[in-house]
Design an enzyme around this catalytic site. Structure first.
Site, short mmCIF file in Angstrom:
data_model
loop_
_atom_site.label_atom_id
_atom_site.label_comp_id
_atom_site.label_asym_id
_atom_site.label_seq_id
_atom_site.Cartn_x
_atom_site.Cartn_y
_atom_site.Cartn_z
N SER A 209 0.84 -1.20 0.00
CA SER A 209 0.00 0.00 0.00
C SER A 209 0.87 1.25 0.00
O SER A 209 0.58 2.23 -0.69
CB SER A 209 -0.92 0.00 1.22
OG SER A 209 -0.17 0.15 2.39
N ASN B 147 -0.69 7.79 -7.22
CA ASN B 147 -0.96 9.23 -7.23
C ASN B 147 -0.08 9.97 -8.22
O ASN B 147 -0.54 10.83 -8.98
CB ASN B 147 -0.74 9.81 -5.82
CG ASN B 147 -1.99 9.72 -4.98
OD1 ASN B 147 -2.91 10.50 -5.17
ND2 ASN B 147 -2.04 8.76 -4.09
N ARG C 4 0.39 3.50 -3.27
CA ARG C 4 -0.30 4.78 -3.05
C ARG C 4 0.51 5.91 -3.70
O ARG C 4 -0.03 6.73 -4.45
CB ARG C 4 -0.45 5.06 -1.56
CG ARG C 4 -1.14 6.39 -1.27
CD ARG C 4 -1.21 6.70 0.20
NE ARG C 4 -1.90 5.64 0.94
CZ ARG C 4 -1.28 4.80 1.74
NH1 ARG C 4 0.02 4.90 1.93
NH2 ARG C 4 -1.96 3.86 2.36
#
Lengths: 156, 288
Positions: free
Chosen positions: B217, B225, B221
């Site tokens: 994660s 992004n 992440r």
């Protein structure tokens, strides 16, 4: 988008940079921050102490001033008293001196009176003798009766 | 985009998404890939030169300025550089003190490195997408991805580094037995001897997923992004080739997106740092 050797290389460089930061970047900065914190704390304490000292000094100065005022008032009072005393003394002295002068003048006057009286007495004796002489010209010799005239003059 | 040679939009996009890859060709010799397909054929034995260059370059920049500030650091009145660096250090220090309860001299420098490095790599996203690739093209380099954090290699490397530290400190603080107990003894507990092996397996599965989800994660992440952000910049850049009106509109869009992106890149760097601190705190504490 492919996972490849770059991953390993990045891992290695990541490790190197973390090590570098841990060794050469973080400790001196944190030390400087800590030192500054201590310095600021010390400065604040010193400032507080200074303010306290100033307060004490102000209080002491106030006390000194008060004392000086009291002292000066005392001195003035004493000086006034002394001045009054001096005036009194001078008055007394003047009075005594005046009395003395008056007494002396009186004594002199007395003397003068006595002297004048003496002279007058002599003159009256002489006049009496001269009168008697005129009356008794023939019978009385001035020289022969001088003793009697003097005695008369003394009695006057 | 507005070059003499005509290329399609998809070619433009895929060109922007291809790293400058140096690797081993199937026939055994080493060289630069000339297309995305060739780069894919390299498999594991390839390295993204652009990613390496920009990420290490930025890290060196960061190290140099922070090292210089640290070397000249005084407790007296700080200069401009020292002021800035101290601000960052205090910010990170406060974050660590707020989230990390243990005592470990590694955590704060690690967090600082992650925050500044990730931020700088993300910051490259704000450079107009065509500027640096075009300059590189002019000196003969045909592929250039300038945002290292859009390369999953980078984000996974960071996350794996953090993951390794999580494992290391979990074992160091709690011992192997303690770590295994933590993985297998929770969340389901029983006194029943028959049920114990069953719960053991279930717990190991749940905690294993929990543990493995951390690096995944963490890296996905950031990657997601930044990748999406760059993609939008590329799509906006496509508008410049579609006439004056679209060009002006694209310019306005790019400005708006860049302003918004300032928030995103800072936030992502901060999240990465904070989660690293939190994960390491969990590794240091007995229960979670």
């Amino acid at each position: 988008m492919n996972i490849n050797l770059t991953l390993i290389a990045q891992l290695a460089s990541f490790a190197v940079f973390v090590w570098f930061t841990m060794k050469f970047v973080w400790p001196p900065l944190v030390r400087a921050l800590e030192e500054r914190k201590v310095q600021i704390a010390d400065g604040l304490v010193a400032a507080e102490r200074g303010a306290h000292v100033k307060e004490l000094a102000e209080q002491a100065a106030k006390e000194k001033l008060h004392e000086a005022k009291l002292q000066s008032a005392e001195i003035v009072a004493r000086a006034e008293k002394r001045a009054a005393e001096i005036v009194d003394e001078a008055k007394e002295q003047a009075r005594v001196e005046g009395d003395r002068i008056v007494t002396a003048a009186r004594a002199e006057i007395e003397q003068e009176i006595n002297k004048a009286r003496e002279v007058l007495r002599t003159r009256v004796g002489e006049l009496a003798v001269a009168g008697a002489e005129k009356i008794l010209r023939r019978e009385i010799n001035a020289d022969a009766h001088k003793e009697i005239v003097d005695e008369l003059a003394k009695q006057i | 985009m507005a070059s003499g040679e005509t290329i399609t939009s998809s070619e433009y996009i895929s060109h922007h998404l291809t790293n400058l890859t140096y690797g081993r060709f199937p026939d055994g010799h080493w060289g630069l890939a000339h297309s995305a397909e060739e780069a894919k054929e390299f498999g594991f034995w390839a390295i993204h030169l652009d990613t390496m260059f920009w990420s290490i370059g930025l890290a060196v920049l960061f190290s140099y300025f922070f090292w210089k500030a640290g070397k000249n650091a005084t407790a007296g009145v700080p200069g401009k550089l020292q002021n800035f660096v101290e601000m960052m250090v205090e910010f990170v220090d406060n974050s660590v003190k707020g989230s990390f309860s243990g005592k470990n001299p590694l955590v704060a420098p690690l967090a600082l490195t992650i925050f500044v490095w990730v931020f700088l790599m993300n910051l490259m996203d704000l450079v107009p997408v065509d500027l640096l690739p075009r300059i590189a093209g002019a000196i003969g380099i045909h592929h250039m991805k300038v945002v290292p954090s859009t390369d999953p290699n980078v984000t996974f490397a960071l996350a794996l580094g953090v993951f390794a530290l999580i494992i290391y400190y979990s074992i160091k603080i709690k011992g192997v037995g303690g770590f295994v107990r933590e993985l297998t003894g929770m969340p389901f507990q029983t006194e029943n001897v028959l049920l114990k092996p069953v719960f053991f397996v279930i717990n190991l599965f749940l905690e294993g997923v929990n543990l493995l989800a951390k690096p995944v994660s963490l890296s996905l992440r950031l990657f997601g992004n930044m990748y999406a952000g760059e993609m939008i910049f590329i799509l906006i850049a496509l508008m410049y080739g579609a006439g004056v009106g679209m060009g002006i509109f694209g310019g306005a869009l790019q400005f708006v997106w860049a302003v918004f992106h300032i928030l995103v890149i800072t936030l992502q760097a901060f999240i990465f740092m904070t989660l690293t601190i939190v994960y390491l705190d969990m590794a240091h504490s007995e229960h979670h």
